[in-house]
Scaffold this active site. Structure first.
Site, mmCIF file in Angstrom:
data_model
loop_
_atom_site.group_PDB
_atom_site.id
_atom_site.type_symbol
_atom_site.label_atom_id
_atom_site.label_comp_id
_atom_site.label_asym_id
_atom_site.label_seq_id
_atom_site.Cartn_x
_atom_site.Cartn_y
_atom_site.Cartn_z
ATOM 1 N N LEU A 1 0.946 -1.389 0.193
ATOM 2 C CA LEU A 1 0.011 0.049 -0.049
ATOM 3 C C LEU A 1 0.864 1.310 -0.008
ATOM 4 O O LEU A 1 1.669 1.380 0.831
ATOM 5 C CB LEU A 1 -1.019 0.056 1.383
ATOM 6 C CG LEU A 1 -2.041 1.255 1.259
ATOM 7 C CD1 LEU A 1 -2.721 1.201 0.258
ATOM 8 C CD2 LEU A 1 -2.635 1.153 2.660
ATOM 9 N N ASP A 2 0.685 2.143 -0.957
ATOM 10 C CA ASP A 2 1.450 3.419 -1.043
ATOM 11 C C ASP A 2 2.683 3.265 -1.189
ATOM 12 O O ASP A 2 3.569 4.275 -0.763
ATOM 13 C CB ASP A 2 0.837 4.375 0.184
ATOM 14 C CG ASP A 2 -0.589 4.716 0.179
ATOM 15 O OD1 ASP A 2 -1.078 4.661 -0.841
ATOM 16 O OD2 ASP A 2 -1.002 4.980 1.370
#
Lengths: 284, 284, 284, 284
Positions: B227-228
């Site tokens: 994530l990210d």
């Protein structure tokens, strides 16, 4: 190990990139960087190619001769540089020392590896101590309107004696004569303390304050005969507000000037700047 | 007249640039742009070359086969694109429409000439009117934690039916599963509303406000399983002060998000982005 | 002519601004600047008021006593400063001198009129010449992990002997102990060479390079016990690209660090910074 | 709950801030924000004070009369506003819709809470659909050189019928006559697509391209009779390079224009802008 850098300007046509890269490759050059730009309006083509001299089969002195047929075929203007040949630089300054001070610190810190600062020239004495502390020759040449040409002859003689090939005007508050400028075509870099073409000439911060602008700027450019009209190399801007008195503008502006002048010098030293008409290509 | 664009990654060695430019030139291609980058640390070499197809002597379908020996010699990964083949794009969005709205205006204004927006997908109905006004298909796919995989199957089926090859997450507030992401390697662009790697995950503006930062940022990146953490394509930042409440941060941040997402999409469409490891080369 | 500056923090309620301005006016003070901020979340109120001492009918020594009832009524924390009492400043530095060099030039140029630099302290000898050229005392205090507390005692003794009330860490690469920090609450300003909270701790440029960010930043903050977590005073960011090697990041970052640290110091000296929780109000 | 906002300009003297804050406090007003600026050169003083009407003991209609003695004592020019009385706004536009589009999205999103957009006026039909989609009246008024005064009479009649008190020129490519401008002193906001005072008049991007600048800008200002010379409210700039053709400048510039125009409008609506001479104080 030194690199060679070739800067090329010519009319755009098919095959230039291939011909130049092929020229380098066939002679054993490892291409480290190649950048190009075609200006759609003028039909001009610009190229910068940098290669390692290690393994290159042609000696330096012969490269130009070997390249000449290609250059003629494509009607090129071109210049060839080697990264181990430093640019000999002189800095002109008047009473405000922030740009000089900044450049000397960067020089000492190794941020200007392709330059040798030969000389600091000033119409005042303010920079003298700083020059001496830095171990750089200082030449004081007072300038009056009626003695300007004579003063410039002294300056030019000193530059020539040192073999200077880049003059930096680091807040030098005298307008150079055309005769001086013609000795250093595209080799005098000035920092102007405004966002050109706004606020040409003297006291740009006072002009900016009077106008009530919300941003101030700084511009580094090559010097040509027309005042503050030379090809722009770099600009930057900073936000101000109604709270800024003129001396605040000056202070804020100095931070811009230092960085904008430095970038222009660095790109010039790295042979990343090409002039055409009154504009620049900067292969940053 | 269409152009061809070739993107190349390979181990750095002597002769790549010359070989590639020569390949194009020998077949009558007029090179319009060539850019390269050698990453000193990893020893990787990246190149982007664009040439006019007018006058090129090899038909499109045959270029790959002719290029293959060169590619093998230099162990290249490579991709070949033509500027008249639009990228088929889908936009995912939730309730906040500022990025979508911005992209649709640019699309209509001709600022995304290499894209065809095929579909807008949302887990809410807020974007529906806007999609219809723009004449673009809208697909509402509600997503609950327990139905996410099923929802994604519907989304993927719709993308495949339309032949979509670029997914843009324009403030889509659902985390995609690994299975989804693996269908679109380096082809899902997200806008994250912080200056990554600061403020990963949800509510980055609240995190920024809590931390008392003086700048906020936005980051566009390719989506990977972590994530990210995907390769960053573009970032920008804006100044804030203690006077900004969270909703002011959000408002100020939206102006950043719109521009940062747009730039990433444009560069992707222009085939100016190459990924390596978890980083990007952007030949802007 | 000196000014008085009063900094106030208290719970927000009706009448504070009127009461404070009235207090000053009734005693003949000409208010030169007044700024206030109410933090909606915490319900805290902050005020900075500056007035000319010329014509003020209360002698300095008595102002606090006269103000006390008002302060108690509104439950104020408050500080009173006079612009003709310089802040006594010490600069700590290790081997990288760009921030020190910059501060000394600004100091000499009159850009830090409210400061007196009493002392430069370093765990190395690199800054010694520069200190001497600037006519500022230099104290070399080597620091090893096992001698840190003893070294800090030497440092603190020197600071106290000089009456120092602001410590600036201008790239000082030692972590201060809690005991040291507690001697200077909200009076130690550090420059961190990243965009905090990203890249806490050592080698932030290496971390940034590894992550492939497209902007780098610098952060000046008050030092608290938690490393790199203190209230942020100022931040700025600069654009980079894949072409930047780590040493380019470092060089580009240094230009940010110098300006960001300077701004924080200037605002502190001008009494424009108020801390609350882990954040700052900066009345710039 | 509505707030009152008082904007004051007067010659600087002792006691203004105290008198004004006292006036509000004595009548039960909770001061939410107070900002002031003394212009050292002109000796002018500016103040903005905002207070909650809840608990204020004087009815709206009476405030002016009660304030009058104070205003006379200090020779004030002043204006009083209430945040629940929206500014009635008209937007003029020609063929380029990016600013209009942006404003309408912000309006719909609640970013212009103090405005009511009454009318869109254009000399072309391009904006008509957009106006209708947004539920805003659209008035097409063709303008020829010889019919300009007649056209303006039609425009003015429409503005007056709607009670418009702010005119926004969102890329309206007609020069207003002095007669028109005099109807809306400091109430016409224009966006000029250059960094004024550089590139006054038509085709500023072409001028910028011709000049070879490295930054482009945008300027929002109040319209006065002298073309592009009115008080500047906001400016911003963006970096460009030699690679930008004119249409790239235009595209990049549009992103600036949208934000710069929006900020000027927002500050005007929040009553944060005061004009003096040809400059502005912006209490942002």
């Amino acid at each position: 190990m030194p690199h060679a850098i070739l800067l090329i300007s010519c009319p755009d046509q098919k095959g230039i990139t291939a011909a130049v890269t092929d020229f380098v490759f066939k002679r054993g050059g490892n291409i480290l960087d190649a950048a190009q730009h075609a200006d759609a309006e003028s039909g001009a083509f610009f190229m910068r190619i940098e290669w390692a001299m290690a393994g290159f089969t042609v000696p330096r002195a012969t490269i130009s001769r070997e390249f000449q047929p290609l250059a003629e075929k494509f009607k090129m203007s071109w210049e060839l540089y080697f990264t181990d040949v430093p640019v000999k630089m002189a800095i002109f300054v008047s009473k405000q020392l922030h740009c000089l001070y900044d450049l000397l610190f960067r020089y000492r810190s190794g941020q200007l590896p392709h330059a040798k600062i030969e000389l600091i020239i000033s119409n005042h004495h303010d920079a003298e101590d700083l020059a001496h502390q830095s171990g750089i020759d200082f030449l004081h040449v007072p300038v009056l309107a009626e003695t300007k040409r004579a003063a410039e002859e002294i300056q030019l003689a000193a530059l020539q004696a040192k073999g200077v090939n880049l003059v930096v005007l680091a807040r030098y508050h005298q307008i150079l004569t055309d005769q001086f400028i013609q000795q250093y075509p595209n080799a005098i870099i000035n920092i102007h303390h405004s966002f050109l073409p706004a606020f040409v000439g003297g006291s740009p911060y006072a002009q900016a304050h009077q106008k009530g602008v919300k941003l101030i700027g700084a511009t580094s450019h090559y010097v040509i005969e027309a005042l503050d009209q030379g090809p722009i190399i770099e600009q930057d801007a900073a936000r101000i507000s109604h709270r800024y008195a003129i001396h605040d503008l000056i202070e804020e502006g100095q931070d811009l000037e230092r960085v904008v002048l430095y970038r222009a010098i660095r790109w010039h030293l790295e042979r990343k700047v090409l002039c055409y008409g009154n504009k620049t290509v900067v292969f940053e």
